[in-house]
Design a protein around this motif. Structure first.
Motif, PDB file in Angstrom:
ATOM      1  N   LYS A  57       0.997  -0.578  -0.060  1.00  0.00           N
ATOM      2  CA  LYS A  57      -0.391  -0.286   0.473  1.00  0.00           C
ATOM      3  C   LYS A  57       1.148   1.372   0.114  1.00  0.00           C
ATOM      4  N   ASN A  58       2.441   1.396   0.878  1.00  0.00           N
ATOM      5  CA  ASN A  58       2.904   2.250   0.542  1.00  0.00           C
ATOM      6  C   ASN A  58       3.771   2.444  -0.362  1.00  0.00           C
ATOM      7  N   SER A  59       4.238   1.466  -0.918  1.00  0.00           N
ATOM      8  CA  SER A  59       5.677   1.389  -1.979  1.00  0.00           C
ATOM      9  C   SER A  59       6.662   0.638  -1.422  1.00  0.00           C
ATOM     10  N   GLU A  60       7.001   2.230  -0.413  1.00  0.00           N
ATOM     11  CA  GLU A  60       8.397   1.409   0.875  1.00  0.00           C
ATOM     12  C   GLU A  60       7.975   2.643   2.021  1.00  0.00           C
ATOM     13  N   ILE A  61       8.091   1.981   3.160  1.00  0.00           N
ATOM     14  CA  ILE A  61       7.806   2.214   4.769  1.00  0.00           C
ATOM     15  C   ILE A  61       9.175   1.474   5.246  1.00  0.00           C
ATOM     16  N   SER A  62       9.459   3.054   6.740  1.00  0.00           N
ATOM     17  CA  SER A  62      10.135   2.620   7.166  1.00  0.00           C
ATOM     18  C   SER A  62       9.720   1.587   8.898  1.00  0.00           C
ATOM     19  N   ILE A  63      10.141   1.057   9.364  1.00  0.00           N
ATOM     20  CA  ILE A  63       9.904   0.579   9.781  1.00  0.00           C
ATOM     21  C   ILE A  63       9.214   0.517  11.656  1.00  0.00           C
ATOM     22  N   SER A  64       9.585   2.202  11.443  1.00  0.00           N
ATOM     23  CA  SER A  64       9.050   2.943  12.198  1.00  0.00           C
ATOM     24  C   SER A  64       7.185   3.253  12.042  1.00  0.00           C
ATOM     25  N   ASP A  65       7.308   3.814  10.802  1.00  0.00           N
ATOM     26  CA  ASP A  65       6.293   3.917  10.087  1.00  0.00           C
ATOM     27  C   ASP A  65       5.464   1.953   9.915  1.00  0.00           C
ATOM     28  N   LEU A  66       5.894   1.525   9.772  1.00  0.00           N
ATOM     29  CA  LEU A  66       4.832   0.159   9.527  1.00  0.00           C
ATOM     30  C   LEU A  66       4.783  -0.240  10.316  1.00  0.00           C
ATOM     31  N   ALA A  67       4.897  -0.115  11.527  1.00  0.00           N
ATOM     32  CA  ALA A  67       4.625  -0.153  13.289  1.00  0.00           C
ATOM     33  C   ALA A  67       3.658   0.727  13.685  1.00  0.00           C
ATOM     34  N   LYS A  68       3.552   1.484  13.084  1.00  0.00           N
ATOM     35  CA  LYS A  68       2.679   2.792  13.736  1.00  0.00           C
ATOM     36  C   LYS A  68       1.535   2.571  13.229  1.00  0.00           C
ATOM     37  N   LYS A  69       1.199   1.912  11.437  1.00  0.00           N
ATOM     38  CA  LYS A  69       0.683   1.073  10.827  1.00  0.00           C
ATOM     39  C   LYS A  69      -0.272   0.783  11.541  1.00  0.00           C
ATOM     40  N   LEU A  70       0.689  -0.485  11.858  1.00  0.00           N
ATOM     41  CA  LEU A  70      -0.225  -1.685  12.111  1.00  0.00           C
ATOM     42  C   LEU A  70      -0.261  -1.995  13.432  1.00  0.00           C
ATOM     43  N   SER A  71      -0.106  -1.002  14.269  1.00  0.00           N
ATOM     44  CA  SER A  71      -0.069  -1.166  15.460  1.00  0.00           C
ATOM     45  C   SER A  71       0.239  -1.749  16.853  1.00  0.00           C
ATOM     46  N   ARG A  99      21.671   7.579   6.496  1.00  0.00           N
ATOM     47  CA  ARG A  99      21.764   5.954   6.421  1.00  0.00           C
ATOM     48  C   ARG A  99      21.305   4.958   7.442  1.00  0.00           C
ATOM     49  N   ARG A 100      20.658   6.054   8.739  1.00  0.00           N
ATOM     50  CA  ARG A 100      20.111   5.189   9.444  1.00  0.00           C
ATOM     51  C   ARG A 100      18.733   5.211   9.259  1.00  0.00           C
ATOM     52  N   LEU A 101      18.416   4.982   8.346  1.00  0.00           N
ATOM     53  CA  LEU A 101      16.681   5.358   8.104  1.00  0.00           C
ATOM     54  C   LEU A 101      17.052   3.783   7.024  1.00  0.00           C
ATOM     55  N   ALA A 102      15.878   2.433   7.161  1.00  0.00           N
ATOM     56  CA  ALA A 102      16.001   1.938   6.431  1.00  0.00           C
ATOM     57  C   ALA A 102      14.238   1.467   6.147  1.00  0.00           C
ATOM     58  N   LEU A 103      14.596   1.443   4.578  1.00  0.00           N
ATOM     59  CA  LEU A 103      13.005   1.535   3.480  1.00  0.00           C
ATOM     60  C   LEU A 103      12.601   0.064   3.146  1.00  0.00           C
ATOM     61  N   ILE A 104      12.019  -0.662   3.735  1.00  0.00           N
ATOM     62  CA  ILE A 104      11.467  -1.875   3.355  1.00  0.00           C
ATOM     63  C   ILE A 104      10.093  -1.497   1.482  1.00  0.00           C
ATOM     64  N   ARG A 105      10.431  -2.614   1.196  1.00  0.00           N
ATOM     65  CA  ARG A 105      10.294  -2.303   0.162  1.00  0.00           C
ATOM     66  C   ARG A 105       9.787  -3.838  -0.834  1.00  0.00           C
ATOM     67  N   LEU A 106       8.924  -3.923  -1.407  1.00  0.00           N
ATOM     68  CA  LEU A 106       8.233  -5.255  -1.542  1.00  0.00           C
ATOM     69  C   LEU A 106       9.748  -5.788  -2.945  1.00  0.00           C
ATOM     70  N   THR A 107       9.622  -7.150  -3.150  1.00  0.00           N
ATOM     71  CA  THR A 107      10.533  -7.950  -3.894  1.00  0.00           C
ATOM     72  C   THR A 107       9.375  -8.127  -5.302  1.00  0.00           C
ATOM     73  N   GLY A 108       9.958  -8.672  -6.422  1.00  0.00           N
ATOM     74  CA  GLY A 108       8.841  -9.016  -7.485  1.00  0.00           C
ATOM     75  C   GLY A 108       7.990 -10.612  -7.044  1.00  0.00           C
ATOM     76  N   SER A 109       8.585 -11.045  -6.252  1.00  0.00           N
ATOM     77  CA  SER A 109       8.267 -12.699  -4.981  1.00  0.00           C
ATOM     78  C   SER A 109       7.158 -11.616  -4.155  1.00  0.00           C
ATOM     79  N   GLY A 110       7.698 -10.600  -3.814  1.00  0.00           N
ATOM     80  CA  GLY A 110       6.397 -10.573  -2.924  1.00  0.00           C
ATOM     81  C   GLY A 110       5.530  -9.167  -3.240  1.00  0.00           C
ATOM     82  N   LYS A 111       5.456  -9.113  -4.410  1.00  0.00           N
ATOM     83  CA  LYS A 111       4.440  -8.099  -5.120  1.00  0.00           C
ATOM     84  C   LYS A 111       3.227  -9.033  -5.950  1.00  0.00           C
ATOM     85  N   ASP A 112       4.195 -10.824  -6.013  1.00  0.00           N
ATOM     86  CA  ASP A 112       3.147 -11.530  -6.896  1.00  0.00           C
ATOM     87  C   ASP A 112       2.320 -12.261  -5.811  1.00  0.00           C
ATOM     88  N   LEU A 113       3.074 -12.241  -4.326  1.00  0.00           N
ATOM     89  CA  LEU A 113       1.957 -12.594  -3.209  1.00  0.00           C
ATOM     90  C   LEU A 113       1.361 -11.907  -2.984  1.00  0.00           C
TER      91      LEU A 113
END
Length: 173
Positions: A57-71, A99-113
């Motif tokens: 839904k977010n294309s790319e997202i940090s762990i912090s933002d993901l944690a907030k969205k998932l509560s 460099r302290r931020l990691a953004l999470i993105r789907l891989t091709g397999s993640g998009k397929d799933l």
């Protein structure tokens, strides 16, 4: 005396509604659990499924933002993401500008799933709502959105109240 009887009857009706709602919610919860196990998970946990769909839904997202969205807390989300990285459904990208931020993105397999999960669940929901009129669907969605919004607001208020209680307990505010 009549007023007392009316109050008791009103409370009883309110209690009956609450009991009926809770029973309906338990059935709903079981049905959603069975549906999620049947089609959503595709070999991954429900937490991983929800994480994948939020990343999608977010294309790319940090762990912090993901944690907030998932509560959820950051450590729980981080472990869930680690599992998804290990099975090549998401990856971590570190932007050059931070460099302290990691953004999470789907891989091709993640998009397929995600496509598979979305198709399966969309088909299920479409079938479940097939005997609802458009007006009933709109009404249900509006009321369900209101209910979940109230639930979120209540949970946030409880957290705020707990912070206030800690503040008063630890030091006078």
């Amino acid at each position: 005396m009549l007023l007392i009887c009316l109050i008791k009857e009103t409370l009883l009706m309110k209690n009956e509604f609450i009991q009926q709602f809770r029973e309906t919610l338990r059935v709903f919860d079981r049905e959603m659990f069975l549906q999620n196990n049947a089609s959503c998970c595709n070999g991954i946990s429900l937490a991983q499924c929800h994480t994948l769909l939020e990343v999608e839904k977010n294309s790319e997202i940090s762990i912090s933002d993901l944690a907030k969205k998932l509560s959820l807390d950051k450590s729980t989300v981080s472990r869930t993401v680690d599992g998804l990285v290990n099975i090549n459904l998401v990856n971590r990208a570190i932007p050059k500008e931070n460099r302290r931020l990691a953004l999470i993105r789907l891989t091709g397999s993640g998009k397929d799933l995600c496509s598979s999960i979305n198709y399966s669940n969309d088909s299920y929901i479409s079938e479940v709502f097939s005997n609802f009129t458009d007006e009933e669907k709109e009404c249900f969605l509006r009321l369900f959105g209101k209910l979940t919004g109230n639930m979120y607001a209540y949970r946030e208020q409880k957290k705020e109240d707990q912070r206030g209680n800690i503040c008063r307990t630890v030091m006078p505010c």
